[in-house]
Design a protein around this motif. Structure first.
Motif, PDB file in Angstrom:
ATOM      1  N   ALA A 101       0.846  -1.193   0.000  1.00  0.00           N
ATOM      2  CA  ALA A 101       0.000   0.000   0.000  1.00  0.00           C
ATOM      3  C   ALA A 101       0.879   1.240   0.000  1.00  0.00           C
ATOM      4  CB  ALA A 101      -0.924   0.019   1.216  1.00  0.00           C
ATOM      5  N   LYS A 102       0.239   2.375  -0.293  1.00  0.00           N
ATOM      6  CA  LYS A 102       0.924   3.665  -0.213  1.00  0.00           C
ATOM      7  C   LYS A 102      -0.018   4.633   0.488  1.00  0.00           C
ATOM      8  CE  LYS A 102       3.731   5.115  -3.430  1.00  0.00           C
ATOM      9  NZ  LYS A 102       4.327   5.687  -4.671  1.00  0.00           N
ATOM     10  N   VAL A 103       0.472   5.249   1.566  1.00  0.00           N
ATOM     11  CA  VAL A 103      -0.329   6.181   2.351  1.00  0.00           C
ATOM     12  C   VAL A 103       0.417   7.505   2.439  1.00  0.00           C
ATOM     13  CG1 VAL A 103      -1.392   6.648   4.591  1.00  0.00           C
ATOM     14  CG2 VAL A 103      -1.354   4.310   3.702  1.00  0.00           C
ATOM     15  N   ALA A 104      -0.247   8.599   2.040  1.00  0.00           N
ATOM     16  CA  ALA A 104       0.357   9.933   2.078  1.00  0.00           C
ATOM     17  C   ALA A 104       1.725   9.932   1.405  1.00  0.00           C
ATOM     18  CB  ALA A 104       0.463  10.427   3.513  1.00  0.00           C
ATOM     19  N   SER A 105       1.790   9.312   0.236  1.00  0.00           N
ATOM     20  CA  SER A 105       2.997   9.225  -0.588  1.00  0.00           C
ATOM     21  C   SER A 105       4.059   8.287  -0.027  1.00  0.00           C
ATOM     22  CB  SER A 105       3.621  10.619  -0.811  1.00  0.00           C
ATOM     23  OG  SER A 105       2.722  11.475  -1.461  1.00  0.00           O
ATOM     24  N   GLN A 106       3.793   7.638   1.112  1.00  0.00           N
ATOM     25  CA  GLN A 106       4.764   6.727   1.723  1.00  0.00           C
ATOM     26  C   GLN A 106       4.393   5.286   1.406  1.00  0.00           C
ATOM     27  OE1 GLN A 106       7.823   6.907   3.957  1.00  0.00           O
ATOM     28  NE2 GLN A 106       7.627   4.921   2.949  1.00  0.00           N
ATOM     29  N   SER A 107       5.335   4.558   0.792  1.00  0.00           N
ATOM     30  CA  SER A 107       5.123   3.147   0.509  1.00  0.00           C
ATOM     31  C   SER A 107       5.222   2.339   1.796  1.00  0.00           C
ATOM     32  CB  SER A 107       6.162   2.656  -0.505  1.00  0.00           C
ATOM     33  OG  SER A 107       6.036   3.368  -1.718  1.00  0.00           O
ATOM     34  N   LEU A 108       4.457   1.256   1.879  1.00  0.00           N
ATOM     35  CA  LEU A 108       4.439   0.380   3.051  1.00  0.00           C
ATOM     36  C   LEU A 108       4.723  -1.046   2.611  1.00  0.00           C
ATOM     37  CD1 LEU A 108       1.219   1.754   4.801  1.00  0.00           C
ATOM     38  CD2 LEU A 108       3.588   2.444   5.207  1.00  0.00           C
ATOM     39  N   SER A 109       5.489  -1.770   3.428  1.00  0.00           N
ATOM     40  CA  SER A 109       5.883  -3.130   3.070  1.00  0.00           C
ATOM     41  C   SER A 109       5.976  -4.000   4.317  1.00  0.00           C
ATOM     42  CB  SER A 109       7.239  -3.105   2.356  1.00  0.00           C
ATOM     43  OG  SER A 109       7.779  -4.403   2.228  1.00  0.00           O
ATOM     44  N   LEU A 110       5.439  -5.208   4.235  1.00  0.00           N
ATOM     45  CA  LEU A 110       5.520  -6.145   5.352  1.00  0.00           C
ATOM     46  C   LEU A 110       6.905  -6.798   5.457  1.00  0.00           C
ATOM     47  CD1 LEU A 110       2.069  -7.927   4.953  1.00  0.00           C
ATOM     48  CD2 LEU A 110       2.701  -6.218   6.662  1.00  0.00           C
TER      49      LEU A 110
END
Length: 375
Positions: free
Chosen positions: A63-72
Motif C-alpha cells: 500500500a501507499k499512504v500519504a505518498s509513503q510506501s508500506l511493506s511487510l
C-alpha cells in the motif's frame, strides 16, 4: 568500501529521486565500488535483480499512504542486507519515514557505519506526518556524517538543513548525456511539429499532473493569450481530467499525454519556450527544467521560496521568473519572449551554458567521488 543506497524506488520505476540514485550507482560502478541498492518494489512481491551491474533488493509494497510506501517484508529484508552485505557507508534518500524507522535501529547497532543523508525535500504537504516524524528526522541529521542538498536555495529555505548547515554539501542533480542528445528521428519529428503549428509561438510543458506542478496556472495563463500561442502540455496524473475541463474550449492548449523519449526531444527542439509552472517546495530542483535549458530553451518559472527551481533557472539570465501563482505575470512573460527573438536567443544560450557548467553528469560524478573520498 561497501556502499548501500536506500531509495524509495529504482529504475525501471523512474522519478527524480530514483534518477539521482541511478546516477550515484553509475558513478560508483565506474569507480569499481562494491555496492547494493535497497528499495521498495514497484510491483508486488520481493525481488532481487541485477540492474546494469548493480544488485538491487526490492521489498514488496502492499500500500501507499500519504505518498509513503508500506511493506511487510521491508524490515526483514533490510536486516538481512545489512547482515550479509555489511555496508561501510549508507546513502539514505530522504524523505522515507518508513525506511528510516528500520535504518535507525540498524545504525544504532553499527556505529562505525557512516551515513550520507541525501536530502531531496522537506516533508511539507503532509504537515501532521512531518511533525510525527520530527524526532526521527532530527536523529538522522545528527547521525549523518554528510547531508547532501541539491541546491543552496534548499539549505537556506529548510529549517532542518539550517540546523546542520556545517554538515551540508550541495550536489545538484544532473541531466544525462543521452537525454540532451537528439538523433535524426527526433530532429525530423521536431520539423514536423513546427510545420503542424506554423506561425504559432510554441510553449511546451512536461510533468506529472499533480497540484505542486502548477499546470493549472499554465492553463489559466493560456486563457489570457491569443491564438498565436500554442501551449502543449505533456504528462499525466490525477489532475489530468480536471485540467482538460479547465481548458475546455481553448484551442491554444493541447494535452499530449505520456510521451516517448523521441517525442520529448522533438518537442524540446521544436518549442520556443519551456514552461515550468511548479508552485511549491515539493518541486525541489527540476531535472526536466534543466534538460529543457540544455536544448537552449528559455524558461518561464514561478518564484518558490526555498526551492532549487530558482537556482536552476535564473531570472532575467536564463528565463523569466514570475511571482508565485500570478497567471497574468506568467502570460505577460510569454508575450515578452514571443515579441523579442533576440532576448529568447540570449536567455536560451545562457540556459545551456548554465547546464553545461553546473548540471552535467561529469560534474555530478566528480562531486560524488569527492564526497566518498572525504569519508
Amino acid at each position: 568500501m561497501k556502499i548501500l543506497q536506500i531509495s524509495n524506488y529504482y529504475p525501471p520505476h523512474i522519478g527524480g529521486v530514483e534518477q539521482v540514485a541511478c546516477d550515484i550507482a553509475r558513478v560508483l560502478s565506474e569507480e569499481g565500488a562494491e555496492q547494493k541498492v535497497f528499495c521498495f518494489n514497484h510491483e508486488k512481491g520481493d525481488r532481487t535483480q541485477d540492474v546494469n551491474g548493480v544488485c538491487v533488493v526490492r521489498a514488496g509494497c502492499f500500500a501507499k499512504v500519504a505518498s509513503q510506501s508500506l511493506s511487510l517484508s521491508y524490515g526483514r529484508l533490510l536486516r538481512r542486507t545489512f547482515r550479509e552485505f555489511a555496508p561501510d557507508v549508507v546513502i539514505f534518500h530522504y524523505p522515507n519515514p518508513f525506511g528510516a524507522h528500520f535504518l535507525k535501529k540498524l545504525l544504532k547497532k553499527r556505529p562505525a557505519c557512516k551515513l550520507i543523508l541525501w536530502w531531496h525535500l522537506d516533508i511539507t504537504r503532509q504537515k501532521l506526518l512531518g511533525k510525527f516524524f520530527e524526532g526521527q528526522t532530527k536523529w538522522l541529521l545528527r547521525r549523518a556524517q554528510r547531508v547532501i542538498a541539491t541546491s543552496p536555495n534548499y539549505i537556506e529555505g529548510s529549517r532542518h538543513l539550517l540546523s546542520v548547515r556545517e554538515k551540508c554539501t550541495v550536489i545538484p542533480c544532473c541531466v544525462s548525456d543521452e537525454r540532451v542528445c537528439a538523433d535524426d528521428g527526433a530532429r525530423a519529428r521536431a520539423q514536423q511539429i513546427r510545420a503542424e503549428h506554423a506561425g504559432k509561438f510554441l510553449c511546451f510543458a512536461l510533468g506529472r499532473h499533480v497540484p505542486y506542478k502548477g499546470m493549472e496556472y499554465l492553463v489559466r495563463a493560456a486563457k489570457l493569450l491569443d491564438d498565436t500561442f500554442f501551449v502543449a502540455i505533456g504528462g499525466s496524473g490525477p489532475l489530468t481530467q480536471q485540467l482538460k475541463t479547465l481548458a475546455q474550449g481553448q484551442k491554444n492548449v493541447a494535452f499530449l499525454g505520456r510521451i516517448s523519449d523521441v517525442e520529448l526531444k522533438a518537442w524540446l527542439l521544436a518549442c520556443d519556450v519551456f514552461c515550468f509552472p511548479s508552485v511549491t517546495k515539493n518541486e525541489a530542483f527540476g531535472i526536466a527544467l534543466a534538460e529543457a535549458m540544455a536544448y537552449e530553451k528559455p524558461a518561464v518559472t514561478f518564484t518558490i521560496a526555498g526551492s532549487g527551481v530558482n537556482y536552476v533557472s535564473l531570472d532575467k539570465v536564463t528565463g523569466i521568473e514570475c511571482p508565485n501563482g500570478d497567471v497574468e505575470a506568467y502570460a505577460q512573460a510569454l508575450r515578452t519572449l514571443a515579441s523579442d527573438g533576440a532576448l529568447r536567443l540570449r536567455y536560451g544560450r545562457a540556459a545551456r551554458e548554465r547546464v553545461m557548467e553546473y548540471f552535467t553528469y561529469g560534474r555530478f560524478a566528480q562531486q560524488v567521488r569527492r564526497l566518498i573520498a572525504e569519508l
